[in-house]
Design a protein around this motif. Structure first.
Motif, PDB file in Angstrom:
ATOM      1  N   GLN A  89     -14.417  18.823  19.656  1.00 16.68           N
ATOM      2  CA  GLN A  89     -13.410  18.127  20.455  1.00 16.68           C
ATOM      3  C   GLN A  89     -12.989  19.016  21.620  1.00 16.68           C
ATOM      4  N   VAL A  90     -12.634  18.381  22.709  1.00 16.50           N
ATOM      5  CA  VAL A  90     -12.190  19.088  23.912  1.00 16.50           C
ATOM      6  C   VAL A  90     -10.782  18.626  24.250  1.00 16.50           C
ATOM      7  N   GLN A  91      -9.905  19.573  24.484  1.00 22.57           N
ATOM      8  CA  GLN A  91      -8.558  19.238  24.954  1.00 22.57           C
ATOM      9  C   GLN A  91      -8.465  19.517  26.445  1.00 22.57           C
ATOM     10  N   LEU A  92      -7.820  18.630  27.147  1.00 22.22           N
ATOM     11  CA  LEU A  92      -7.571  18.789  28.574  1.00 22.22           C
ATOM     12  C   LEU A  92      -6.074  18.902  28.770  1.00 22.22           C
ATOM     13  N   VAL A  93      -5.658  20.015  29.359  1.00 21.11           N
ATOM     14  CA  VAL A  93      -4.237  20.256  29.559  1.00 21.11           C
ATOM     15  C   VAL A  93      -3.942  20.297  31.050  1.00 21.11           C
ATOM     16  N   GLU A  94      -3.084  19.402  31.479  1.00 20.44           N
ATOM     17  CA  GLU A  94      -2.766  19.287  32.897  1.00 20.44           C
ATOM     18  C   GLU A  94      -1.460  19.995  33.220  1.00 20.44           C
ATOM     19  N   SER A  95      -1.358  20.407  34.460  1.00 21.64           N
ATOM     20  CA  SER A  95      -0.105  20.987  34.943  1.00 21.64           C
ATOM     21  C   SER A  95       0.022  20.685  36.428  1.00 21.64           C
ATOM     22  N   GLY A  96       1.230  20.838  36.918  1.00 19.27           N
ATOM     23  CA  GLY A  96       1.505  20.521  38.315  1.00 19.27           C
ATOM     24  C   GLY A  96       2.217  19.188  38.408  1.00 19.27           C
TER      25      GLY A  96
ATOM     26  N   LEU B   3      -2.528  19.699  41.406  1.00 20.44           N
ATOM     27  CA  LEU B   3      -2.650  19.421  39.978  1.00 20.44           C
ATOM     28  C   LEU B   3      -3.750  20.298  39.395  1.00 20.44           C
ATOM     29  N   SER B   4      -3.543  20.744  38.169  1.00 23.84           N
ATOM     30  CA  SER B   4      -4.548  21.542  37.480  1.00 23.84           C
ATOM     31  C   SER B   4      -4.891  20.891  36.155  1.00 23.84           C
ATOM     32  N   CYS B   5      -6.128  21.084  35.738  1.00 25.21           N
ATOM     33  CA  CYS B   5      -6.592  20.554  34.460  1.00 25.21           C
ATOM     34  C   CYS B   5      -7.468  21.607  33.810  1.00 25.21           C
ATOM     35  N   ALA B   6      -7.013  22.140  32.697  1.00 20.00           N
ATOM     36  CA  ALA B   6      -7.747  23.180  31.992  1.00 20.00           C
ATOM     37  C   ALA B   6      -8.396  22.607  30.737  1.00 20.00           C
TER      38      ALA B   6
ATOM     39  N   VAL C 298       0.936   7.963  37.795  1.00 17.86           N
ATOM     40  CA  VAL C 298       0.640   8.948  36.753  1.00 17.86           C
ATOM     41  C   VAL C 298      -0.811   9.363  36.939  1.00 17.86           C
ATOM     42  N   TYR C 299      -1.020  10.651  37.105  1.00 19.46           N
ATOM     43  CA  TYR C 299      -2.354  11.192  37.328  1.00 19.46           C
ATOM     44  C   TYR C 299      -2.857  11.809  36.026  1.00 19.46           C
ATOM     45  N   THR C 300      -4.086  11.442  35.671  1.00 23.34           N
ATOM     46  CA  THR C 300      -4.647  11.902  34.413  1.00 23.34           C
ATOM     47  C   THR C 300      -6.022  12.510  34.645  1.00 23.34           C
ATOM     48  N   CYS C 301      -6.236  13.638  34.011  1.00 24.22           N
ATOM     49  CA  CYS C 301      -7.519  14.322  34.062  1.00 24.22           C
ATOM     50  C   CYS C 301      -8.412  13.780  32.950  1.00 24.22           C
ATOM     51  N   ALA C 302      -9.699  13.652  33.238  1.00 22.80           N
ATOM     52  CA  ALA C 302     -10.637  13.155  32.232  1.00 22.80           C
ATOM     53  C   ALA C 302     -11.955  13.885  32.355  1.00 22.80           C
ATOM     54  N   GLY C 303     -12.650  14.031  31.233  1.00 23.28           N
ATOM     55  CA  GLY C 303     -13.925  14.711  31.236  1.00 23.28           C
ATOM     56  C   GLY C 303     -14.972  13.904  30.502  1.00 23.28           C
ATOM     57  N   GLY C 304     -16.227  14.010  30.958  1.00 19.55           N
ATOM     58  CA  GLY C 304     -17.269  13.258  30.293  1.00 19.55           C
ATOM     59  C   GLY C 304     -18.622  13.473  30.920  1.00 19.55           C
ATOM     60  N   ILE C 305     -19.516  12.507  30.669  1.00 19.07           N
ATOM     61  CA  ILE C 305     -20.875  12.592  31.168  1.00 19.07           C
ATOM     62  C   ILE C 305     -21.412  11.193  31.418  1.00 19.07           C
ATOM     63  N   GLY C 306     -22.257  11.084  32.434  1.00 13.05           N
ATOM     64  CA  GLY C 306     -22.886   9.801  32.718  1.00 13.05           C
ATOM     65  C   GLY C 306     -21.932   8.708  33.096  1.00 13.05           C
ATOM     66  N   GLY C 307     -20.821   9.078  33.698  1.00  7.44           N
ATOM     67  CA  GLY C 307     -19.849   8.072  34.105  1.00  7.44           C
ATOM     68  C   GLY C 307     -18.944   7.607  32.994  1.00  7.44           C
ATOM     69  N   THR C 308     -19.159   8.137  31.811  1.00 12.57           N
ATOM     70  CA  THR C 308     -18.297   7.796  30.676  1.00 12.57           C
ATOM     71  C   THR C 308     -17.366   8.961  30.393  1.00 12.57           C
ATOM     72  N   TYR C 309     -16.075   8.705  30.489  1.00 14.45           N
ATOM     73  CA  TYR C 309     -15.093   9.752  30.270  1.00 14.45           C
ATOM     74  C   TYR C 309     -14.577   9.666  28.838  1.00 14.45           C
ATOM     75  N   LYS C 310     -14.913  10.712  28.092  1.00 13.33           N
ATOM     76  CA  LYS C 310     -14.598  10.736  26.670  1.00 13.33           C
ATOM     77  C   LYS C 310     -13.289  11.454  26.384  1.00 13.33           C
ATOM     78  N   TYR C 311     -12.964  12.424  27.205  1.00 11.51           N
ATOM     79  CA  TYR C 311     -11.786  13.250  26.955  1.00 11.51           C
ATOM     80  C   TYR C 311     -10.744  12.976  28.033  1.00 11.51           C
ATOM     81  N   TRP C 312      -9.496  12.882  27.591  1.00 17.25           N
ATOM     82  CA  TRP C 312      -8.415  12.552  28.513  1.00 17.25           C
ATOM     83  C   TRP C 312      -7.221  13.473  28.292  1.00 17.25           C
ATOM     84  N   GLY C 313      -6.566  13.820  29.400  1.00 19.10           N
ATOM     85  CA  GLY C 313      -5.339  14.591  29.321  1.00 19.10           C
ATOM     86  C   GLY C 313      -4.147  13.693  29.055  1.00 19.10           C
ATOM     87  N   GLN C 314      -2.978  14.284  29.094  1.00 21.98           N
ATOM     88  CA  GLN C 314      -1.772  13.531  28.748  1.00 21.98           C
ATOM     89  C   GLN C 314      -1.163  12.787  29.934  1.00 21.98           C
TER      90      GLN C 314
END
Length: 117
Positions: free
Chosen positions: A1-8, A20-23, A93-109
């Motif tokens: 699992q991957v956690q995405l933590v946003e700030s800013g 905005l930052s996303c770690a 509300v701005y949200t960071c997301a991570g993924g592959i192939g256009g599919t974002y599996k991981y989302w920040g808060q």
């Protein structure tokens, strides 16, 4: 699992700037790209900008081209969204997301960005 933590985020007057930052907690094969999305009250969530980890390619929504810049620090597993010349319509509300192939599996808060005079 991957956690995405946003700030800013926060509040700014029209014409102002924010970063905005996303770690990411770690890098996996499913984390090919990171992107920023936003959702304004009463509206659908929309893509804002995205960047790939390995090839440094980026893309932007037309509404933010020339004003927003997405960048990354591979060593810190962090993606940044520098927003300039902010407008009231950028309020969302701005949200960071991570993924592959256009599919974002991981989302920040999500982070609130408010542009108002």
């Amino acid at each position: 699992q991957v956690q995405l933590v946003e700030s800013g985020g926060g509040s700014v007057q029209p014409g102002g700037s924010l970063r905005l930052s996303c770690a990411a907690s770690r890098r996996t094969s499913n984390l090919y790209a990171l992107g920023w999305f936003r959702q304004a009250p009463g509206k659908e969530r929309e893509f804002v900008a995205g960047i790939t980890w390995d090839y440094n390619t980026s893309n932007y929504a037309d509404a933010v081209k020339g004003r927003f810049t997405i960048s990354k620090d591979n060593a810190k597993l962090t993606v940044y969204l520098d927003m300039a010349d902010l407008k009231p319509e950028d309020t969302a509300v701005y949200t960071c997301a991570g993924g592959i192939g256009g599919t974002y599996k991981y989302w920040g808060q999500g982070l609130q960005v408010t542009v108002s005079s």
